[in-house]
Design a protein around this motif. Structure first.
Motif, PDB file in Angstrom:
ATOM      1  N   THR A 244      25.461  64.012  95.528  1.00 35.37           N
ATOM      2  CA  THR A 244      26.089  63.622  94.042  1.00 35.37           C
ATOM      3  C   THR A 244      24.814  63.912  93.138  1.00 35.37           C
ATOM      4  O   THR A 244      23.669  64.411  93.470  1.00 35.37           O
ATOM      5  CB  THR A 244      25.855  62.040  93.970  1.00 35.37           C
ATOM      6  OG1 THR A 244      24.771  61.652  94.292  1.00 35.37           O
ATOM      7  CG2 THR A 244      27.005  61.636  95.014  1.00 35.37           C
ATOM      8  N   ILE A 245      25.349  64.130  91.742  1.00 38.18           N
ATOM      9  CA  ILE A 245      24.160  64.456  90.652  1.00 38.18           C
ATOM     10  C   ILE A 245      23.157  63.579  90.752  1.00 38.18           C
ATOM     11  O   ILE A 245      21.809  63.726  90.548  1.00 38.18           O
ATOM     12  CB  ILE A 245      24.951  64.484  89.297  1.00 38.18           C
ATOM     13  CG1 ILE A 245      25.813  65.705  89.441  1.00 38.18           C
ATOM     14  CG2 ILE A 245      23.709  64.598  88.291  1.00 38.18           C
ATOM     15  CD1 ILE A 245      25.515  66.901  89.467  1.00 38.18           C
ATOM     16  N   LYS A 246      23.423  62.091  91.249  1.00 35.25           N
ATOM     17  CA  LYS A 246      22.195  61.140  91.277  1.00 35.25           C
ATOM     18  C   LYS A 246      21.330  61.603  92.457  1.00 35.25           C
ATOM     19  O   LYS A 246      20.157  61.517  92.314  1.00 35.25           O
ATOM     20  CB  LYS A 246      22.766  59.791  91.357  1.00 35.25           C
ATOM     21  CG  LYS A 246      21.821  58.767  91.666  1.00 35.25           C
ATOM     22  CD  LYS A 246      22.543  57.501  91.771  1.00 35.25           C
ATOM     23  CE  LYS A 246      21.128  56.222  91.757  1.00 35.25           C
ATOM     24  NZ  LYS A 246      21.910  54.947  92.078  1.00 35.25           N
ATOM     25  N   GLU A 247      21.892  61.946  93.579  1.00 40.38           N
ATOM     26  CA  GLU A 247      20.967  62.399  94.560  1.00 40.38           C
ATOM     27  C   GLU A 247      20.308  63.593  94.179  1.00 40.38           C
ATOM     28  O   GLU A 247      19.126  63.727  94.613  1.00 40.38           O
ATOM     29  CB  GLU A 247      21.964  62.585  95.827  1.00 40.38           C
ATOM     30  CG  GLU A 247      22.622  61.318  96.262  1.00 40.38           C
ATOM     31  CD  GLU A 247      23.422  61.684  97.638  1.00 40.38           C
ATOM     32  OE1 GLU A 247      23.750  60.834  98.428  1.00 40.38           O
ATOM     33  OE2 GLU A 247      24.317  62.485  97.399  1.00 40.38           O
ATOM     34  N   LEU A 248      20.869  64.463  93.482  1.00 43.63           N
ATOM     35  CA  LEU A 248      20.073  65.712  93.277  1.00 43.63           C
ATOM     36  C   LEU A 248      19.097  65.413  92.161  1.00 43.63           C
ATOM     37  O   LEU A 248      17.903  65.690  92.344  1.00 43.63           O
ATOM     38  CB  LEU A 248      21.024  66.598  92.312  1.00 43.63           C
ATOM     39  CG  LEU A 248      20.587  67.864  91.727  1.00 43.63           C
ATOM     40  CD1 LEU A 248      19.862  68.824  92.851  1.00 43.63           C
ATOM     41  CD2 LEU A 248      21.317  68.610  90.737  1.00 43.63           C
ATOM     42  N   ALA A 249      19.278  64.569  91.156  1.00 45.57           N
ATOM     43  CA  ALA A 249      18.059  63.875  90.140  1.00 45.57           C
ATOM     44  C   ALA A 249      17.001  63.334  91.010  1.00 45.57           C
ATOM     45  O   ALA A 249      15.767  63.624  90.545  1.00 45.57           O
ATOM     46  CB  ALA A 249      18.918  62.936  89.112  1.00 45.57           C
TER      47      ALA A 249
END
Length: 309
Positions: A244-249
């Motif tokens: 997810t984008i959250k995990e990437l961030a």
């Protein structure tokens, strides 16, 4: 692909093109032809035709394109469709007229329908509506695929196409207005760390899934396909791994060493909810990615710091 042949890499200063040049040189291809956009505007039909007639390249890899993230695609839709159509039209047609032995056109997995079944197989092309925010770019790239197929059918050319997923690495665009999500976040987190800011705001909800592949892997795949693939259908290039984008961030924050909070602004667009490409076709041919995301993030951040220095 004969190592003594003349190879034209279109877009050699960009993220993908520069990696392809490094890969070709590393494999012993010594007869490379390159031009900057100032030296040769590939949107100019006459200039492109004159270049091909003078240089007569044996092989062509088309990495030249106008690319960008959600903000850029939303802001400049006319530029995205015009520039990419013109580059493809001129290069593919000139390659045919001048007897190019083989050509690779690089696109993007954004060519697939917004709600395509996951993971996305190559045959899902044109089976549903596109993501509206990048539709002009996607339509241009779809036209490029169909152009290669049409020239193969009518003229017996060997023009192939490949669709990399979200890519990143050295020479990426870190401009916060026009860049893709990964380099934009790297820069945001770095600047927040340097400024001591208490939080970083990330566009969107953080819930969409994305797949990332390092540009050096894409370059290896591009040369591999030129050497090993003769099919008419596009080939996906990716890692086959999503997050997810959250995990990437969170990963980027860790790599950068940012200790503040991360806030997601759900009022901003998310784009496609999930975009994982099926890489079975290229795996069957014998290629797999080598650079995992954590390693790639560290090396890309190191490159970014070197550019600031």
């Amino acid at each position: 692909m004969d190592k003594g042949g003349k190879v034209f890499v279109a877009g050699h200063r960009g993220l993908v093109g520069s990696a392809i040049v490094r890969e070709l040189e590393g494999q012993g291809y010594g007869n490379l032809v390159v031009r900057t956009s100032k030296e040769l505007d590939l949107r100019d039909q006459a200039a492109t035709a004159a270049f091909f007639a003078a240089e007569r390249p044996d092989y062509v890899l088309v990495a030249a394109a106008k690319v960008g993230g959600i903000v850029a695609n939303n802001s400049y839709p006319a530029d995205f469709i015009y520039d990419n159509l013109m580059i493809q039209n001129n290069v593919v047609h000139s390659a045919y007229l001048n007897g190019v032995k083989k050509l690779l056109l690089l696109g993007s997995t954004c060519i697939y329908p917004k709600m395509a079944p996951q993971p996305i197989k190559e045959e899902y092309l044109l089976t549903g509506p596109l993501e509206p925010t990048n539709e002009p770019y996607a339509i241009a790239k779809i036209a490029g695929i169909k152009m290669c197929q049409s020239y193969n059918r009518q003229y017996g050319t060997r023009f192939i196409s490949a669709m990399p997923t979200n890519l990143y690495g050295p020479n990426d665009n870190f401009d916060l207005t026009t860049s893709h999500v990964l380099p934009a976040l790297l820069r945001k987190f770095h600047e927040a760390k340097v400024a001591g800011e208490p939080e970083v705001v990330v566009w969107g909800s953080g819930t969409p899934y994305r797949e990332f592949v390092h540009v050096d892997d894409v370059a290896r795949a591009s040369v591999f396909l030129m050497q090993n693939y003769e099919g008419n259908e596009p080939v996906n290039i990716g890692s086959g791994v999503e997050l997810t984008i959250k995990e990437l961030a969170l990963k980027i924050g860790e790599v950068v060493g940012y200790r503040g909070d991360i806030r997601f602004d759900a009022s901003k667009p998310d784009g496609t909810p999930r975009k994982l490409c099926d890489v079975a076709r290229i795996h069957e041919l014998g290629w797999r990615h080598q650079i995992e995301l954590e390693e790639g993030l560290k090396s890309t951040y190191g490159w970014y710091l070197s550019q600031l220095a």
